[in-house]
Design an enzyme around this catalytic site. Structure first.
Site, PDB file in Angstrom:
ATOM      1  CG  ASN A   8      -1.838   1.134   1.319  1.00  0.00           C
ATOM      2  OD1 ASN A   8      -1.437   2.263   1.051  1.00  0.00           O
ATOM      3  ND2 ASN A   8      -3.075   0.884   1.692  1.00  0.00           N
ATOM      4  CG  HIS A  11       0.832   6.337   4.779  1.00  0.00           C
ATOM      5  ND1 HIS A  11      -0.064   7.350   5.045  1.00  0.00           N
ATOM      6  CD2 HIS A  11       0.250   5.199   5.216  1.00  0.00           C
ATOM      7  CE1 HIS A  11      -1.121   6.848   5.658  1.00  0.00           C
ATOM      8  NE2 HIS A  11      -0.953   5.541   5.759  1.00  0.00           N
ATOM      9  CG  HIS A  44      -8.136   4.157   1.130  1.00  0.00           C
ATOM     10  ND1 HIS A  44      -8.302   4.003   2.484  1.00  0.00           N
ATOM     11  CD2 HIS A  44      -9.352   4.522   0.656  1.00  0.00           C
ATOM     12  CE1 HIS A  44      -9.565   4.250   2.809  1.00  0.00           C
ATOM     13  NE2 HIS A  44     -10.219   4.587   1.723  1.00  0.00           N
ATOM     14  NE  ARG A  46      -9.281   8.414   4.551  1.00  0.00           N
ATOM     15  CZ  ARG A  46      -9.561   7.529   5.525  1.00  0.00           C
ATOM     16  NH1 ARG A  46      -8.820   6.460   5.690  1.00  0.00           N
ATOM     17  NH2 ARG A  46     -10.565   7.743   6.329  1.00  0.00           N
ATOM     18  NE  ARG A  50      -7.530  11.371   5.577  1.00  0.00           N
ATOM     19  CZ  ARG A  50      -8.049  10.854   6.697  1.00  0.00           C
ATOM     20  NH1 ARG A  50      -7.301  10.111   7.480  1.00  0.00           N
ATOM     21  NH2 ARG A  50      -9.294  11.082   7.024  1.00  0.00           N
ATOM     22  CD  GLU A  71      -6.937  -0.160   1.022  1.00  0.00           C
ATOM     23  OE1 GLU A  71      -7.044   0.901   1.659  1.00  0.00           O
ATOM     24  OE2 GLU A  71      -6.156  -1.052   1.336  1.00  0.00           O
ATOM     25  CB  THR A 102      -9.562   1.748   7.375  1.00  0.00           C
ATOM     26  OG1 THR A 102      -9.183   2.487   6.223  1.00  0.00           O
ATOM     27  CG2 THR A 102     -10.926   1.153   7.170  1.00  0.00           C
ATOM     28  CD  GLU A 152      -7.116  -6.259   2.978  1.00  0.00           C
ATOM     29  OE1 GLU A 152      -7.200  -6.189   1.741  1.00  0.00           O
ATOM     30  OE2 GLU A 152      -6.438  -5.475   3.666  1.00  0.00           O
ATOM     31  CG  HIS A 191      -5.360  -1.613   9.394  1.00  0.00           C
ATOM     32  ND1 HIS A 191      -4.916  -1.004  10.516  1.00  0.00           N
ATOM     33  CD2 HIS A 191      -5.892  -0.644   8.607  1.00  0.00           C
ATOM     34  CE1 HIS A 191      -5.187   0.291  10.427  1.00  0.00           C
ATOM     35  NE2 HIS A 191      -5.775   0.534   9.281  1.00  0.00           N
TER      36      HIS A 191
HETATM   37  N1  PXP Z   1      -5.904  -3.071   3.993  1.00  0.00           N
HETATM   38  C1  PXP Z   1      -6.856  -2.111   4.042  1.00  0.00           C
HETATM   39  C2  PXP Z   1      -8.218  -2.441   3.540  1.00  0.00           C
HETATM   40  C3  PXP Z   1      -6.557  -0.816   4.515  1.00  0.00           C
HETATM   41  O1  PXP Z   1      -7.521   0.130   4.559  1.00  0.00           O
HETATM   42  C4  PXP Z   1      -5.236  -0.533   4.913  1.00  0.00           C
HETATM   43  C5  PXP Z   1      -4.880   0.853   5.364  1.00  0.00           C
HETATM   44  O2  PXP Z   1      -5.093   1.739   4.343  1.00  0.00           O
HETATM   45  C6  PXP Z   1      -4.280  -1.551   4.830  1.00  0.00           C
HETATM   46  C7  PXP Z   1      -4.644  -2.817   4.392  1.00  0.00           C
HETATM   47  C8  PXP Z   1      -2.850  -1.328   5.198  1.00  0.00           C
HETATM   48  O3  PXP Z   1      -2.743  -1.013   6.546  1.00  0.00           O
HETATM   49  P1  PXP Z   1      -1.351  -0.451   7.098  1.00  0.00           P
HETATM   50  O4  PXP Z   1      -1.109   0.829   6.386  1.00  0.00           O
HETATM   51  O5  PXP Z   1      -1.589  -0.312   8.559  1.00  0.00           O
HETATM   52  O6  PXP Z   1      -0.320  -1.486   6.762  1.00  0.00           O
END
Ligand code: PXP
Length: 240
Positions: A8, A11, A44, A46, A50, A71, A102, A152, A191
């Site tokens: 992901n 960030h 994602h 959003r 952001r 996402e 999330t 998931e 997550h």
């Molecule tokens: N899976 C989903 C559906 C999420 O919303 C997120 C966070 O955006 C992640 C995985 C990844 O989580 P993390 O950034 O804490 O690794």
């Protein structure tokens, strides 16, 4: 079965947006992650934009040679964007503007009527729908009723609990993965996963994919993105 890693890159966009401009570039990050062993890229979009922007999604769709997992919240706006770009997969997540990330799973069981048409519309375009849910049999049953091919499991609780409670939550995730797989639904998880907590989740045999973001991008500050993705890949492969 090998365990897929979805990186992901939200960030990377968070850091870019802190100053505006184009650096660091999420597409470059996606390319580095792919070269280091990511099987897919997750982003994602959003509602408040952001981090990832609409343009990022367009650029990722053009540039990526590995699948994009978008996402998205279950809204008309996000559905229209997903149908326009047709990513490999769409993961439906709950979204609150005031949250930092999330914070819990989607209440699929309580929103069958809202989610039904969205799952159908995405599926009809060949987009693989995933529902980001708590490891709860009620939510798995809802995913079955909705015809979602993937769930998931939210591992945020697992990641934040300490040892005794964490073991119970791990069992809940393992049981949920077994139940989903038994019913023909492909289980993913994600997550809050880190080098320190990924192994027990990666060892759950039915889980097919992990989506990991914040830790990998943060760790990249110290050891580089190639290094953080490579190390996560090694830990996941070793757990199997
Ligand atoms: N899976 C989903 C559906 C999420 O919303 C997120 C966070 O955006 C992640 C995985 C990844 O989580 P993390 O950034 O804490 O690794």
């Amino acid at each position: 079965m090998t365990l897929r890693l979805g990186v992901n890159i939200d960030h990377v966009a968070t850091i870019r947006n802190a100053r505006g401009g184009v650096h660091p570039d999420p597409v470059t990050a996606a390319r580095i992650a792919a070269a280091a062993g990511a099987d897919g890229i997750t982003a994602h979009l959003r509602e408040d934009r952001r981090h990832i922007t609409d343009q990022d999604i367009a650029l990722l769709m053009d540039a990526l040679t590995i699948p994009l997992n978008l996402e998205m919240a279950a809204t008309a706006e996000m559905l229209e964007i997903a149908l326009r770009h047709r990513p490999h997969a769409a993961c439906i997540v709950p979204e609150k503007r005031e949250e930092r990330t999330t914070e819990g799973g989607l209440d699929a069981a309580g929103q069958l009527e809202t989610l039904g048409p969205i799952v159908d519309a995405l599926s009809k375009e060949g987009i693989r729908v995933s529902l980001f849910i708590e490891p709860d049999p009620r939510q798995i049953e809802a995913a079955m009723r909705l015809g979602a091919p993937v769930v998931e499991f939210h591992t945020g609780r697992y990641a934040h609990l300490d040892s005794a409670d964490r073991a119970a939550e791990l069992r809940r995730i393992a049981d949920a993965a077994a139940l989903a797989a038994k019913n023909g639904i492909e289980p993913h998880a994600g997550h809050g996963l880190t080098f320190d907590n990924v192994t027990p989740i990666a060892a759950i045999p039915q889980i097919v994919e992990l989506n990991i973001g914040h830790f990998l991008i943060g760790e990249a500050i110290f050891i580089g993105l190639e290094g953080s993705v490579t190390r996560m890949r090694e830990l996941m492969d070793h757990a199997r």
